[in-house]
Design a protein around this motif. Structure first.
Motif, PDB file in Angstrom:
ATOM      1  N   SER A  84       0.949  -1.266   0.045  1.00 38.76           N
ATOM      2  CA  SER A  84      -0.170   0.035   0.250  1.00 38.76           C
ATOM      3  C   SER A  84       1.032   1.203   0.101  1.00 38.76           C
ATOM      4  O   SER A  84       0.122   2.586  -0.622  1.00 38.76           O
ATOM      5  N   ASP A  85       1.942   1.036   0.709  1.00 35.38           N
ATOM      6  CA  ASP A  85       2.980   2.155   0.623  1.00 35.38           C
ATOM      7  C   ASP A  85       3.177   2.831  -1.180  1.00 35.38           C
ATOM      8  O   ASP A  85       3.739   4.187  -1.532  1.00 35.38           O
ATOM      9  N   PHE A  86       3.026   2.057  -1.825  1.00 32.53           N
ATOM     10  CA  PHE A  86       3.092   2.253  -3.512  1.00 32.53           C
ATOM     11  C   PHE A  86       1.920   3.034  -4.108  1.00 32.53           C
ATOM     12  O   PHE A  86       2.241   1.726  -4.998  1.00 32.53           O
ATOM     13  N   GLY A  87       1.099   3.305  -3.256  1.00 30.20           N
ATOM     14  CA  GLY A  87      -0.518   2.665  -4.165  1.00 30.20           C
ATOM     15  C   GLY A  87      -0.429   3.744  -5.337  1.00 30.20           C
ATOM     16  O   GLY A  87      -1.446   3.495  -6.253  1.00 30.20           O
ATOM     17  N   ALA A  88       0.685   4.630  -5.144  1.00 26.29           N
ATOM     18  CA  ALA A  88      -0.191   5.545  -6.529  1.00 26.29           C
ATOM     19  C   ALA A  88       0.892   5.328  -7.594  1.00 26.29           C
ATOM     20  O   ALA A  88       0.107   5.565  -8.867  1.00 26.29           O
ATOM     21  N   GLU A  89       1.472   4.097  -7.060  1.00 26.31           N
ATOM     22  CA  GLU A  89       1.834   3.559  -8.171  1.00 26.31           C
ATOM     23  C   GLU A  89       0.549   2.522  -8.921  1.00 26.31           C
ATOM     24  O   GLU A  89       0.407   2.518 -10.260  1.00 26.31           O
ATOM     25  N   VAL A  90       0.383   1.973  -8.573  1.00 27.26           N
ATOM     26  CA  VAL A  90      -0.984   1.587  -8.837  1.00 27.26           C
ATOM     27  C   VAL A  90      -2.144   2.061  -9.483  1.00 27.26           C
ATOM     28  O   VAL A  90      -3.070   1.830 -10.324  1.00 27.26           O
ATOM     29  N   GLU A  91      -2.645   3.439  -9.072  1.00 26.65           N
ATOM     30  CA  GLU A  91      -3.506   4.529  -9.084  1.00 26.65           C
ATOM     31  C   GLU A  91      -2.721   4.615 -10.643  1.00 26.65           C
ATOM     32  O   GLU A  91      -3.677   4.672 -11.886  1.00 26.65           O
ATOM     33  N   ARG A  92      -1.650   4.946 -10.897  1.00 27.76           N
ATOM     34  CA  ARG A  92      -1.513   5.565 -12.494  1.00 27.76           C
ATOM     35  C   ARG A  92      -0.962   3.952 -13.447  1.00 27.76           C
ATOM     36  O   ARG A  92      -2.081   4.549 -14.952  1.00 27.76           O
ATOM     37  N   GLU A 309      -3.364  11.652  -0.880  1.00 29.03           N
ATOM     38  CA  GLU A 309      -2.939  12.367  -0.249  1.00 29.03           C
ATOM     39  C   GLU A 309      -1.882  11.638   1.586  1.00 29.03           C
ATOM     40  O   GLU A 309      -1.682  10.609   0.821  1.00 29.03           O
ATOM     41  N   PRO A 310      -0.354  12.416   0.979  1.00 33.02           N
ATOM     42  CA  PRO A 310       0.283  11.747   1.701  1.00 33.02           C
ATOM     43  C   PRO A 310       0.412  11.714   3.288  1.00 33.02           C
ATOM     44  O   PRO A 310      -0.300  13.091   3.697  1.00 33.02           O
ATOM     45  N   THR A 311       0.967  10.277   3.457  1.00 34.28           N
ATOM     46  CA  THR A 311       0.669  10.331   5.541  1.00 34.28           C
ATOM     47  C   THR A 311       1.780  10.206   6.387  1.00 34.28           C
ATOM     48  O   THR A 311       1.610  10.840   7.322  1.00 34.28           O
ATOM     49  N   ILE A 312       2.908  10.398   5.660  1.00 31.32           N
ATOM     50  CA  ILE A 312       4.204  10.579   6.329  1.00 31.32           C
ATOM     51  C   ILE A 312       5.190  11.437   5.947  1.00 31.32           C
ATOM     52  O   ILE A 312       4.620  12.242   4.586  1.00 31.32           O
ATOM     53  N   SER A 313       5.752  12.391   6.977  1.00 33.77           N
ATOM     54  CA  SER A 313       6.611  13.220   6.593  1.00 33.77           C
ATOM     55  C   SER A 313       8.039  12.982   7.348  1.00 33.77           C
ATOM     56  O   SER A 313       7.619  12.567   8.282  1.00 33.77           O
ATOM     57  N   MET A 314       9.331  13.242   6.876  1.00 32.60           N
ATOM     58  CA  MET A 314      10.298  12.718   6.842  1.00 32.60           C
ATOM     59  C   MET A 314      11.596  14.258   6.783  1.00 32.60           C
ATOM     60  O   MET A 314      11.296  14.442   5.322  1.00 32.60           O
ATOM     61  N   VAL A 348       4.752   9.833  -8.895  1.00 34.80           N
ATOM     62  CA  VAL A 348       2.789  10.924  -8.349  1.00 34.80           C
ATOM     63  C   VAL A 348       3.013  10.693  -6.097  1.00 34.80           C
ATOM     64  O   VAL A 348       2.453  12.088  -5.645  1.00 34.80           O
ATOM     65  N   ALA A 349       3.052  10.329  -5.503  1.00 36.24           N
ATOM     66  CA  ALA A 349       3.002   9.876  -4.237  1.00 36.24           C
ATOM     67  C   ALA A 349       4.370  11.036  -3.551  1.00 36.24           C
ATOM     68  O   ALA A 349       3.963  11.176  -1.685  1.00 36.24           O
ATOM     69  N   ILE A 350       5.415  11.332  -3.980  1.00 33.82           N
ATOM     70  CA  ILE A 350       6.475  11.470  -2.667  1.00 33.82           C
ATOM     71  C   ILE A 350       5.826  13.447  -3.638  1.00 33.82           C
ATOM     72  O   ILE A 350       5.826  13.748  -4.745  1.00 33.82           O
ATOM     73  N   GLN A 351       5.965  14.416  -2.312  1.00 34.13           N
ATOM     74  CA  GLN A 351       6.276  15.833  -2.256  1.00 34.13           C
ATOM     75  C   GLN A 351       7.185  15.836  -1.729  1.00 34.13           C
ATOM     76  O   GLN A 351       8.089  15.232  -0.619  1.00 34.13           O
ATOM     77  N   MET A 352       8.077  17.176  -2.191  1.00 34.22           N
ATOM     78  CA  MET A 352       9.034  17.900  -1.530  1.00 34.22           C
ATOM     79  C   MET A 352       8.756  19.708  -1.086  1.00 34.22           C
ATOM     80  O   MET A 352       8.645  20.261  -1.760  1.00 34.22           O
ATOM     81  N   GLU A 353       9.084  19.413   0.299  1.00 33.32           N
ATOM     82  CA  GLU A 353       9.290  21.116   0.291  1.00 33.32           C
ATOM     83  C   GLU A 353      10.544  21.546   0.542  1.00 33.32           C
ATOM     84  O   GLU A 353      11.230  20.808   2.153  1.00 33.32           O
ATOM     85  N   GLY A 365       5.082  11.418   2.314  1.00 35.55           N
ATOM     86  CA  GLY A 365       4.958  10.163   0.494  1.00 35.55           C
ATOM     87  C   GLY A 365       4.002   9.498   1.837  1.00 35.55           C
ATOM     88  O   GLY A 365       2.902   9.519   3.152  1.00 35.55           O
ATOM     89  N   ARG A 366       4.005   7.691   1.667  1.00 35.31           N
ATOM     90  CA  ARG A 366       3.083   7.399   1.726  1.00 35.31           C
ATOM     91  C   ARG A 366       3.064   6.467   3.325  1.00 35.31           C
ATOM     92  O   ARG A 366       1.889   6.185   3.710  1.00 35.31           O
ATOM     93  N   GLY A 367       3.645   6.205   3.097  1.00 38.83           N
ATOM     94  CA  GLY A 367       4.388   4.947   4.756  1.00 38.83           C
ATOM     95  C   GLY A 367       5.820   4.774   4.413  1.00 38.83           C
ATOM     96  O   GLY A 367       7.184   5.966   3.766  1.00 38.83           O
ATOM     97  N   GLU A 368       6.282   4.959   5.875  1.00 43.92           N
ATOM     98  CA  GLU A 368       8.290   4.648   6.043  1.00 43.92           C
ATOM     99  C   GLU A 368       8.393   3.877   5.681  1.00 43.92           C
ATOM    100  O   GLU A 368      10.120   3.891   5.018  1.00 43.92           O
ATOM    101  N   PHE A 369       7.353   2.708   4.664  1.00 41.47           N
ATOM    102  CA  PHE A 369       8.345   2.267   3.780  1.00 41.47           C
ATOM    103  C   PHE A 369       9.257   2.564   3.146  1.00 41.47           C
ATOM    104  O   PHE A 369       9.888   2.096   1.802  1.00 41.47           O
ATOM    105  N   GLN A 370       7.661   3.325   2.244  1.00 37.19           N
ATOM    106  CA  GLN A 370       8.327   4.418   1.073  1.00 37.19           C
ATOM    107  C   GLN A 370      10.077   4.517   1.084  1.00 37.19           C
ATOM    108  O   GLN A 370      10.225   4.361   0.201  1.00 37.19           O
ATOM    109  N   MET A 371       9.513   5.182   1.795  1.00 38.16           N
ATOM    110  CA  MET A 371      10.730   6.472   2.232  1.00 38.16           C
ATOM    111  C   MET A 371      12.243   5.399   1.978  1.00 38.16           C
ATOM    112  O   MET A 371      13.163   5.848   2.232  1.00 38.16           O
TER     113      MET A 371
END
Length: 617
Positions: A84-92, A309-314, A348-353, A365-371
């Protein structure tokens, strides 16, 4: 009035499943039996898992395209991730498909990620073919699994046409698929026939101009940026003048320098492509996933791909340790910024500020595993940097605080059920269902805050002696459930530079679990172990035994140390507190305090000792 025409020479299908249910192995069999691979040709297993990390971990991380031909029909296949951490890959990936193969293990049945990917498929309105895989397992319970699949479809609100799905039974490893259990066969021809018969061909409007939705990006050293997507309407040819409509509605002129189609695992040059096919266009420098490529005469944008939307930030920052620059090729903040920005274009699931501090960046991102996968990928590319603890992203509405909630499924021996339930309850999780089976195991369902699972997975495996299985998926936002302690142990911190010495480590073993071995280099502020108690302690890991000419009998005893479990990225980011960071280099993974000086840490207030990892959303 719009007129719809079918392109019956093409089928576009996505393969969806939970992790390790056999998607990629089934695609291998389709390659072999469709004539794509010549007889006797030696190839690797799991052809679609082309990334090193995918082969090492045995999972699919990025959705990938390929094609096979069967009975003069081209079948474009999209292999999707099951996590599920790579859900954006599924959606696209689903944006390019007209149908999906749902693969379910004959023993494990539908699991959390099965539910996640199926939910996205049903929302897209796609036709589904169900394949019950691994029917040769000794613990297979095929009829029960099939009932669970029907229940899952109903629970997800599937329409009547979607619930009336065809079912096949398969042994993907042996390349076998059949419509009934009693049938004898040694191939998957019936699966290929079912795809052509059941999956609708792509539909297009012949009066509409050329339109293509960009669903993936690639890069070639010779051709530059590549745009991958499905042609919705019209046709395209090489050297054609087009425009790209971006998310702001701006029209960027472009010229197709090369047109390619998928043929097997690779893509081959083509003069033209028709509606419904999945193509690769070269000659587009400024393009993002979700953009529309169309004609200059009749520019018309398609609906953009939307993801959760992403749920985890690092926090990602430059390496500030004394060992900075010794092991990595890319250490500057500009290089790290460029790499993270490139990731936002490809995923598309990764955002940067960018943070107030020009040397650090907030990545969502979606989860700590994706990170962890992103960190490991950058590490292998030669980057050197530091990361802070993962934090969930909160939402605020009407003065109330809301947090992401996970639907958590735990499968464990009944003897460990008490300790698992107790620890999850301490982390504000709520039990919603429990099922006991005849084998002495229990399946328990929880509603748990996402922050409760950060750092808990290793603890869970320890509590269940490695026999427990834990899966979860994002279930939405709920009101904040309150604070809880995530880690009840402190850190053992080095108070000086120097290589670790066996004599010193032997005397520190009673204080907790060590992370370093004799000979490992260290510096002041580096975390060398986990303290048994809540507080941090400063130690001298380089202390040597005092030498003298006076030797007593029995004093020179060989030092035997407890083996040290290697630190992985997942373990490291789950272990650290807010005032700690992980130092990532191509060769090493080290833990350290954000403020290295022990004297400075003692004089500062506890509230100021954070890595500023908590992003204010």
């Amino acid at each position: 009035m719009r007129r719809s025409v079918e392109n019956k020479d093409i089928r576009n299908i996505a393969i969806i499943a939970h992790v390790d249910h056999g998607k990629t192995t089934l695609v291998d069999a389709m390659f072999r039996q469709s004539g794509l691979l010549r007889q006797g040709q030696v190839v690797d297993e799991r052809l679609m898992d082309s990334m090193d990390l995918e082969r090492e971990r045995g999972i699919t991380i990025a959705a990938k395209n390929c094609s096979v031909s069967w009975n003069d029909v081209k079948i474009n296949i999209i292999d999707t991730p099951g996590h599920s951490d790579f859900g954006a890959e599924v959606e696209r990936a689903l944006s390019m498909a007209d149908g999906a193969i749902l693969l379910v293990d004959a023993s494990e049945g539908p699991l959390p990620q099965t539910r996640f990917v199926l939910k996205k498929t049903l929302e897209a309105g796609l036709k589904v073919i169900v394949v019950v895989n691994k029917i040769d397992r000794k613990d297979a319970q095929i009829s029960q699994v099939l009932n669970d699949i029907y229940d899952l479809f109903i629970d997800l609100g599937a329409e009547d046409e979607q619930i009336d799905f065809p079912v096949l039974y398969a042994i993907g490893r042996d390349g076998i698929a059949k419509r009934t259990l009693e049938e004898e066969t040694d191939n998957i021809h019936q699966l290929l026939d079912t795809i052509i018969d059941e999956i609708p061909p792509p539909v297009y409007d012949p009066e509409e101009p050329f339109q293509m939705l960009v669903s993936d990006l690639g890069y070639s050293d010779f051709l530059g940026r590549l745009a991958v997507g499905r042609i919705i309407n019209g046709t395209v040819s090489s050297n054609k003048l087009l425009v790209c409509i971006n998310e702001k509605g701006e029209q960027v002129p472009l010229k197709v320098t090369k047109l390619q189609k998928y043929e097997g695992m690779s893509y081959q040059p083509a003069e033209s492509a028709d509606a419904g096919d999945i193509v690769v266009l070269a000659g587009i420098d400024d393009v993002k996933i979700g953009d529309t490529i169309c004609t200059r005469e009749q520019p018309k944008a398609l609906e953009r791909i939307t993801v959760d939307e992403p749920t985890i930030s690092m926090r990602f920052t430059i390496n500030t340790s004394p060992f900075s620059g010794q092991e990595g090729r890319f250490v500057q903040s500009t290089k790290i910024r460029e790499r993270l920005f490139k990731e936002t274009l490809m995923n598309v699931a990764i955002q940067m500020e960018e943070d107030r501090n020009s040397d650090s960046f907030i990545v969502k991102g979606r989860g700590e595993f994706q990170m962890a996968i992103l960190i490991e990928t950058m590490r292998r590319e030669g980057f050197e940097f530091c990361v802070g603890r993962p934090h969930v992203i909160y939402r605020y509405k009407n003065g109330k605080k809301f947090e992401p909630i996970e639907r958590l499924f735990v499968d464990t021996e009944e003897e460990f059920l008490g300790v698992v339930t107790e620890k999850l309850a301490q982390r504000k999780a709520r039990m919603t269902d429990i099922i006991h089976d005849d084998s002495g195991r229990a399946r328990v369902e929880f509603s748990a805050p996402s922050r409760a699972l950060i750092g808990y997975r290793d603890e869970f495996l320890t509590d269940t002696k490695g026999t427990g299985v834990m899966n979860s998926y994002f279930a939405g936002f709920e009101e904040y459930r309150g604070d809880f302690i995530t880690r009840q142990t402190g850190s053992i911190v080095a108070d000086r530079s120097g290589k670790a010495v066996a004599y010193a480590l032997f005397n520190l073993e009673a204080r907790g679990r060590l992370f370093v071995k004799p000979g490992d280099p260290g510096y002041e502020g580096m975390i060398v172990g986990e303290h048994n108690r809540e507080n941090d302690i400063n130690v001298n890991q380089a202390k040597e035994k005092k030498l003298s000419n006076m030797r007593a009998s029995g004093k020179d005893v060989a030092v035997v140390l407890t083996p040290v479990k290697p630190i992985t990225i997942e373990r490291a980011i789950n272990f650290i507190r807010d005032d700690e960071m992980v130092e990532i280099t191509p060769k090493s993974i080290r833990l350290k305090k954000t403020i290295l000086s022990a004297m400075t840490r003692r004089t500062l207030k506890p509230d100021s000792l954070t890595s500023n990892g908590q992003a204010q959303m």
